[in-house]
Design an enzyme around this catalytic site. Sequence first.
Site, mmCIF file in Angstrom:
data_model
loop_
_atom_site.group_PDB
_atom_site.id
_atom_site.type_symbol
_atom_site.label_atom_id
_atom_site.label_comp_id
_atom_site.label_asym_id
_atom_site.label_seq_id
_atom_site.Cartn_x
_atom_site.Cartn_y
_atom_site.Cartn_z
ATOM 1 N N LYS A 151 0.014 3.509 -2.352
ATOM 2 C CA LYS A 151 -0.914 4.384 -3.081
ATOM 3 C C LYS A 151 -0.179 5.035 -4.254
ATOM 4 C CE LYS A 151 -3.893 4.981 0.925
ATOM 5 N NZ LYS A 151 -3.077 4.241 1.924
ATOM 6 N N ASP A 175 0.857 -1.184 0.000
ATOM 7 C CA ASP A 175 0.000 0.000 0.000
ATOM 8 C C ASP A 175 0.893 1.233 0.000
ATOM 9 O OD1 ASP A 175 -1.832 1.976 0.294
ATOM 10 O OD2 ASP A 175 -2.631 1.288 2.212
ATOM 11 N N ASP A 199 1.838 7.798 -10.185
ATOM 12 C CA ASP A 199 2.765 8.648 -10.933
ATOM 13 C C ASP A 199 2.490 8.495 -12.431
ATOM 14 O OD1 ASP A 199 5.128 10.179 -11.623
ATOM 15 O OD2 ASP A 199 5.938 9.613 -9.669
#
Length: 220
Positions: free
Chosen positions: A66, A64, A69
Amino acid sequence: MIIRHNGLILAFDVDWDTKRSIVFLRGIMDLIDAVKVGWLQLLNIGPNGIKELTSGINTYFLADIKLGDIAHINEYVIRRLRDLGINGVIMHAVTGRENLNGVAKLSRDLGIDIFLLISMSSGGELYDLNLDYNVKLGTELGIAGFVVPATKPNIIRRVRSMVGNNYQLLSPGVGVQGGKPGCATASGADFEIVGRSIINSESPREVTLSILSAIKDPRC
Ligand code: XMP
């Protein structure tokens, strides 16, 4: 895909060394279906420490971070996480199709699952305004599933009604953030993700067992 035995994923948000982490995990591994690791491990034990964890404990590891990009950075991160023994990665939906398309294909080729974050357990109003768009985007990308908050059961129900049983729904926000154990799975999630209620407890095994009872017999 995460194999469901108990419906529980541990959010392993600790800055412990690998030895202590492995001892802790061995104490509850039979009760949980996956271990979620992330920034705390990356910043403390680093990539080599993560590799030690994934080699030392036989379970599904979800990263995790997140991730969100542009495409080539996303793809680098996915490859690198795969090398570290990670099985699934949570990615932000908000970066959009162009940044997610390639990584979704790459992840299928590498056998690593992408779970798309489409709503947040706290705040996240921009996500909630665009829920249907992001769910549709995820289904078109061919990902493994979605992260849906235990604090917003209506969103869990909505996403489940949109995706049927072809996608796994992982739900954080149980316990400290306010979600009642058992109620996210009762609303349609496949797994509840729990961290501090277990990790900070004096008796993590007993707390984990009580969460499993709530998942089996929810009172919401
Ligand atoms: P606690 O200690 O509150 O930990 O049980 C919750 C864990 O879940 C993560 N978290 C989220 N992850 N979308 C996500 O992808 C969310 O909305 C969300 N809310 C919480 C958090 O990082 C922690 O590991």
